[in-house]
Design an enzyme around this catalytic site. Structure first.
Site, PDB file in Angstrom:
ATOM      1  N   GLN A   1      -4.782  -5.581  43.605  1.00  0.00           N
ATOM      2  CA  GLN A   1      -6.164  -6.030  43.455  1.00  0.00           C
ATOM      3  C   GLN A   1      -6.369  -6.710  42.098  1.00  0.00           C
ATOM      4  O   GLN A   1      -7.324  -6.417  41.374  1.00  0.00           O
ATOM      5  CB  GLN A   1      -7.118  -4.849  43.621  1.00  0.00           C
ATOM      6  CG  GLN A   1      -7.330  -4.414  45.065  1.00  0.00           C
ATOM      7  CD  GLN A   1      -8.112  -5.449  45.863  1.00  0.00           C
ATOM      8  OE1 GLN A   1      -8.899  -6.214  45.328  1.00  0.00           O
ATOM      9  NE2 GLN A   1      -7.905  -5.458  47.182  1.00  0.00           N
ATOM     10  N   SER A   2      -5.502  -7.645  41.788  1.00  0.00           N
ATOM     11  CA  SER A   2      -5.544  -8.307  40.475  1.00  0.00           C
ATOM     12  C   SER A   2      -6.712  -9.278  40.363  1.00  0.00           C
ATOM     13  O   SER A   2      -6.808 -10.254  41.119  1.00  0.00           O
ATOM     14  CB  SER A   2      -4.233  -9.062  40.248  1.00  0.00           C
ATOM     15  OG  SER A   2      -4.323  -9.899  39.117  1.00  0.00           O
TER      16      SER A   2
END
Length: 339
Positions: free
Chosen positions: A75-76
């Site tokens: 979930q960058s």
């Protein structure tokens, strides 16, 4: 400190808002709390990486790159903003995602930032936790070169001396905004991870002799490791802007008490901070960075570290789109009726 001599793409919505958090300040009954809204930088819902990418992607353009690579956790926030820049510039993007949390829910693996990565047109590759991601990215870049492509690789979080220029500039912007409203800033607090935000802020604040202390709330590393990493990048950034040695080791302070189980795993304090900001101020934090940063600030106020009469600024690094990958962590009713 002339940042105008560095190539830059002016894609961000800057300056970002600087606001007083009246309700949160009243609730905590401590210092006056202000917020620097770097969740409002504009690119693909915004976030702190936009400031870094303005300088990094200008380098990519100068090198005539036709594909941009970067890496981060599943979930960058950084990956999402990178591929948004690439889309706007008309170049391809390829993202390497590492499973740092072990969370396997459909929402985490496919929603939030991952959904937007794909929506912006990126190609993805996935790696297990513990992978040497910089080495993996270097190998992928070599494969692209063998195919005749011109890749430009950005380190995780955009955190090198080029990316940190964005937060040297942010420090100048913040001090100017405080001056305009006649505010004495006693402390700036923010989440610190890949180090570029804190390193750039330290160079900017110290470089103009602001006298404003900076505290990074670590989201991953221990205090000594985080501080050493930040100081190393701050020193390189100071060299880059022409003021070598301006940042002393004592200017770099991190607190790692709020990491919890590990990177990307919200704890009770994180969830409370997210709920408080949503319900008191209508502002969304994220479960990985800004939520833990605010959890640290709230606890430090409750324990008396920050006191009445002080003015504390929270630098909101963004990432709220990540909430949609973490819905399982929030025990919310499916509907609520008025009493």
């Amino acid at each position: 400190m002339n940042l105008g001599r560095f190539p830059r793409l002016r894609f961000g919505h800057l300056p970002t808002p600087f606001e007083y958090l009246e309700n949160l300040s009243r609730e905590l009954d401590g210092p006056e709390i202000w917020i620097k809204r770097d969740d409002c930088t504009g690119m693909s819902t915004g976030g702190n990486k936009t400031r870094k990418l303005e300088f990094l992607m200008a380098e990519a353009r100068a090198e005539a790159a036709d594909i941009v690579l970067t890496q981060g956790a599943t979930q960058s926030n950084h990956a999402r903003q990178t591929v948004a820049f690439a889309a706007r510039m008309g170049v391809d993007s390829h993202i390497l995602l590492e499973d740092r949390t072990g969370i396997q829910s459909t929402g985490y693996q496919h929603n939030g930032n991952v959904f937007l990565d794909l929506l912006h047109g990126a190609t993805l590759e996935h790696h297990p936790g513990g992978t040497d991601m910089e080495a993996a990215m270097a190998a992928t870049a070599d494969r692209f070169r063998e195919d005749g492509r011109r890749p430009y690789s950005i380190p995780g979080g955009g955190s090198n001396a080029t990316g940190a220029l964005g937060y040297v500039n942010a420090a100048l912007e913040l001090v100017n905004q405080a001056n305009e409203v006649g505010l004495r800033i006693d402390h700036v607090v923010h989440a610190t991870g890949s180090t570029g935000t804190q390193a750039g802020m330290a160079v900017g604040l110290v470089g103009i002799n602001s006298g404003v202390p900076l505290l990074g709330i670590s989201v991953r590393a221990t205090k000594s490791i985080q501080e050493d990493n930040v100081f190393r990048l701050a020193s390189a950034t100071a060299d880059r802007v022409g003021c070598p040695g301006v940042v002393d080791r004592s200017d770099v302070v991190a607190n790692s008490d709020y990491v919890g189980e590990g990177y990307g795993i919200p704890n009770e304090g994180t969830i409370e901070a997210i709920r408080m900001m949503a319900r008191l101020e209508g502002i969304l934090l994220d479960p990985v960075y800004s939520g833990k940063g605010m959890a640290g600030l709230i606890d430090l106020i409750r324990t008396g570290h920050f006191k009445r009469g002080q003015n504390v600024v929270f630098l909101h690094t963004g990432g709220s789109v990540g909430l949609f990958g973490y819905t399982d962590f929030f025990d919310l009713p499916t509907e609520r009726h008025a009493a």
